[in-house]
Design an enzyme around this catalytic site. Structure first.
Site: not given
Length: 681
Positions: A83, A343
C-alpha cells in the site's frame, strides 16, 4: 540590468516559496482533527486473556480493540509493501507516488495505481469521506499531513488496524481475523496476511464468503509484490498461493454469555472485562450441557458451575445449554435463578450436628415415623429403615433423620451457618423458618450452594469466591469446624455413584426439589467443586426427574473433563475420631433427641453456664469446670476432642477460636452434659 532583474525575480520566487511554505505550514496547523479515540466493542476475556465474548459497536459493526504490538509483524510488512512502501519516511503525502499515478493516468488513459498513502487512507476512514472527488482528496491530504504531526507512525497504523473495512459489518484487523480465520491477529500465515491486505481495497466485491475467486486473485496479487518487497521466499509464496481461501464467516466467540452480560451490567462503562474463567474448560462444559439435554425434550435446560475452592475462583459458568434457544428460555441464567435446593442442604445439617456434639458419622439415628408440632415428614420413597448410622442416613438422603436433627439444632442456627457461607436465601413472605428447610423449603441460587460446598471442601471455611481476575476477597468466615467438614467429605465420598460411573471417591450429594422441578448434584475433591442443575427454566414439573438419575451422571462426566484423576482430599484433622460405633463414647453411640443430659446424675458443667459469652484475651486461658461425675473426663468442643483421660475437674479451653460453640464433657461412665457458649474478642 539583466542580472538585477534576475536577482529580483529570484528574490520574489524565494519569498513566494517561503510564504507559501509558511502558509501551508499554518494551514496544516489549523486543521481540525476528527476524534482519534475510536469506539470499540466491549470484550470479555478469560483468565489468560483469551476472548470469551465480544459485543458490536454502533449499527451492529464488529470493531474490536487491538494494539500495534498484538498484530503479526509479517502482516504489517506486507501491508506497507503493497500500500505505501515509503510510509515510514514520508510526511503523510508521497509526492513520488502522486507523480507516478498522474503519469500512468496520462499514459494509459485510466487509473493504473493510486497515490494515497496509508495515512491518507486513515484520514478518509476517520471522516468516512469519498475517494474520487477533488475536494475530498484535498481534505485527506490536509488531514494526513496534520495526523503525521500529532501521531507516531505506529499510532497511525493502529488507527488503520481498527478502521480498515473487511466486508459486511467487519471493521479492523482483529474482527477480520476472527471472522475469516477464527484466530487472533498476533500470528498469521503469509496467505492470511495477503488476504487481509487485499480486502480493504474492495471489501464488498472481494468478500471471501461471496466472491472467493475475486478474493483469491487479489490475495495472489499481494503475494506477488511480497516477493519483491518483503523477506518471504519464492517457496513460501508458493505455499501461500496453495492455501485455500476461507469461504464462510465464523461466528464470534460467545462463551459464558450469561456471565459476560452480568459483568457488563455491573460495570457498563468498562471496555474490557477480565474474568477468572478458563475458556477451554468453559467450552467443554457448554458442550457437555448441550449434550445432556439433547434427548430430554425441547424445554429441558441445564446449568453447570466449576470452581477452584482453593482460590475461590470460578472456572466455568454455564447458565443454560444455548443462550439463544427461546424454547428452553436459554436467556435465563439458571446459576442465578432462585430455586429450591431439595436435599442439597442436608450436609450442612449434619455438619452442624457434628459440631454440636450430637453426632458422629457412626452414631445410630432413628428412621421412623415422627410428628413434630404437627409436621410429619416422609422419606422420598415412603419407606422407613429403622436404625441406621448418621453416615448411612446422609448417604441415602433420608428425610426423617435430617428433620429430627434440624429440630434439635434449630432452623435459625442453620440459617446463621448459611449466612457465614455468604449464601443468600429467600423464605416465604411473613413466615418464620421451619423444619421444611431441611428438605428444600427455602429458595436459594446455584451460586450460593456452590459457596457452601466450597466451604465444606476447604475445611469448613468459606471460600473467597470471585469471578473477576484481580479481585479475590479474603477467605470468609468459618462455617463448620475442620473436623465436621472432614467428616462430611468422608461420608459423601462413599455415596454410591451413578451406573457406569467410576467409584473414584468423589464426595457428592444430589437433591430433588418438591414436584421434581429441580434436579441437583454437587461434588468436590481436593481442589474443585462442581455443581449441576437440570430442569425447566420456567419452573414446571419434570415427572420422574431425580438428581441422582439426571444430574449425578453429568457431575461425574464434568469431573472427567477436568482431569483423569481426582485431587485427593486432605488427611483427617487431629480432632477427627475414626472409630466404630462400639468404640464411641456412650453418648455418641445413639442419637436420642428426647434424652436430657442434664438430668442423668452424671457430670455437671459448673462453668461456663448455658448461653454464656466468654471474653477471650491473649495469654489468659478460659477455664471450664465440671462438678460431680466420675473421672477421667473427655472434653469436646464442637464434637472435637479437647482433652481425653483428664482427671482434673478444671480444663483450659485452648485454641478453640471465636464464635458460637458447644462444650461437652463425658465422664468415665459415659454420662455427659453440654453447654452452648460464645467466645467473643
Amino acid at each position: 540590468m539583466t542580472r538585477r532583474i534576475a536577482a529580483i525575480l529570484t528574490l520574489l520566487l524565494v519569498t513566494f516559496c517561503v510564504g507559501a511554505a509558511l502558509w501551508v505550514d499554518e494551514w496544516i496547523d489549523r486543521t481540525e482533527l476528527p476524534p482519534l479515540t475510536l469506539e470499540t466493542g466491549v470484550e470479555v476475556l478469560d483468565r489468560d486473556g483469551d476472548l470469551l465474548r465480544a459485543y458490536t459497536v454502533e449499527n451492529g459493526r464488529w470493531r474490536l480493540p487491538v494494539s500495534y504490538d498484538a498484530v503479526d509483524p509479517g502482516f504489517i510488512d506486507m501491508l506497507v509493501a503493497f500500500e505505501d512502501r515509503r510510509f515510514w519516511s514520508h510526511p503523510g503525502v508521497d509526492i513520488r507516488a502522486f507523480a507516478r499515478a498522474a503519469w500512468q493516468r496520462v499514459a494509459h488513459g485510466r487509473v493504473v495505481s493510486g497515490g494515497s498513502t496509508l495515512t491518507m487512507q486513515v484520514a478518509r476512514l476517520l471522516e468516512d469521506s469519498g475517494t474520487g472527488a477533488w475536494g475530498g482528496k484535498l481534505r485527506q491530504i490536509r488531514l494526513a499531513l496534520a495526523l503525521e504531526r500529532h501521531l507516531t507512525k505506529e499510532e497511525i497504523l493502529t488507527l488503520y488496524l481498527h478502521l480498515a473495512p473487511y466486508g459486511g459489518n467487519i471493521e479492523g484487523v482483529r474482527a477480520a481475523t476472527l471472522t475469516w480465520f477464527g484466530t487472533e491477529p498476533h500470528r498469521l500465515t503469509a496467505a492470511q496476511s495477503a488476504l487481509l491486505v487485499a480486502l480493504p481495497q474492495a471489501p464488498s466485491s472481494r468478500r471471501p464468503d461471496r466472491f472467493p475467486e475475486a478474493a483469491e486473485i487479489a490475495r495472489n496479487r499481494v503475494l506477488s509484490r511480497a516477493v519483491r518487497y518483503t523477506n518471504l521466499t519464492e517457496t513460501e509464496i508458493a505455499w501461500a498461493r496453495a492455501e485455500p481461501i476461507p469461504t464462510e464467516r465464523r461466528a464470534f466467540p460467545a462463551l459464558a454469555a450469561h456471565l459476560a452480560d452480568r459483568a457488563i451490567t455491573e460495570r457498563p462503562t468498562r471496555g474490557t472485562h477480565h474474568l477468572t474463567l478458563d475458556a477451554d474448560l468453559q467450552a467443554q462444559m457448554e458442550r457437555l450441557a448441550a449434550g445432556a439435554i439433547a434427548d430430554l425434550g425441547l424445554q429441558m435446560s441445564a446449568a453447570i458451575m466449576v470452581m477452584d475452592h482453593e482460590t475461590g475462583a470460578l472456572l466455568a459458568s454455564v447458565g443454560s445449554p444455548d443462550y439463544t434457544d427461546r424454547g428452553r428460555e436459554g436467556f435465563v441464567d439458571m446459576t442465578q435463578a432462585v430455586r429450591s435446593p431439595g436435599s442439597a442442604l442436608k450436609p450442612l445439617i449434619y455438619g452442624l450436628a457434628f459440631d454440636a456434639g450430637l453426632l458422629h458419622p457412626e452414631t445410630l439415628v432413628e428412621d421412623r415415623p415422627i410428628s413434630i408440632a404437627g409436621y410429619a415428614p416422609e422419606n422420598f420413597d415412603q419407606l422407613f429403615r429403622g436404625e441406621v448410622t448418621a453416615s448411612e442416613a446422609l448417604q441415602l438422603s433420608l428425610n426423617i433423620p435430617a428433620v429430627t436433627l434440624l429440630s434439635e439444632i434449630g432452623p435459625h442456627q442453620m440459617l446463621a451457618a448459611m449466612g457465614r457461607a455468604d449464601m443468600q436465601f429467600d423464605l416465604p413472605v411473613g413466615e418464620e423458618p421451619g423444619l421444611a428447610i431441611a428438605l428444600g423449603g427455602i429458595g436459594t441460587r446455584m451460586e450460593d450452594v456452590m459457596r457452601l460446598y466450597a466451604g465444606i471442601a476447604r475445611g469448613g471455611v468459606a471460600a473467597p469466591y470471585h469471578w473477576r481476575t484481580g479481585e479475590a476477597p479474603e477467605a470468609g468466615q468459618r462455617i463448620l469446624s475442620e473436623t465436621a467438614a472432614w467428616y462430611l467429605g468422608d461420608v459423601l465420598a462413599d455415596v454410591i455413584p451413578p451406573p457406569n460411573a467410576p467409584r473414584v471417591g468423589l464426595s457428592f450429594k444430589t437433591g430433588t426439589s418438591y414436584g421434581h422441578r429441580d434436579a441437583w448434584a454437587f461434588g468436590f475433591d481436593g481442589r474443585y467443586v462442581i455443581g449441576i442443575w437440570m430442569g425447566r427454566a420456567d419452573g414446571a414439573s419434570v415427572p420422574g426427574a431425580f438428581g441422582s438419575d439426571l444430574s449425578a451422571p453429568l457431575l461425574f462426566e464434568a469431573f472427567s473433563r477436568i482431569g483423569d484423576q481426582l485431587v485427593p482430599r486432605p488427611a483427617p484433622p487431629p480432632g477427627a475420631l475414626t472409630l466404630s460405633n462400639a468404640q464411641l463414647p456412650i453418648t455418641l453411640r445413639r442419637f436420642d433427641p428426647a434424652a436430657d443430659l442434664a438430668d442423668t446424675g452424671g457430670p455437671e458443667i459448673s462453668f461456663p453456664p448455658e448461653g454464656a459469652v466468654l471474653a477471650w484475651q491473649p495469654g489468659l486461658p478460659i477455664i471450664a469446670r465440671v462438678a460431680d461425675g466420675t473421672p477421667p473426663f473427655t472434653w469436646l468442643w464442637n464434637g472435637a476432642p479437647l482433652a481425653v483421660g483428664w482427671h482434673d475437674r478444671e480444663v483450659p479451653l485452648d485454641d478453640i477460636g471465636l464464635g458460637f460453640g458447644e462444650l461437652t464433657v463425658i465422664d468415665a461412665d459415659g454420662l455427659a452434659q453440654r453447654r452452648a457458649v460464645e467466645i467473643a474478642p
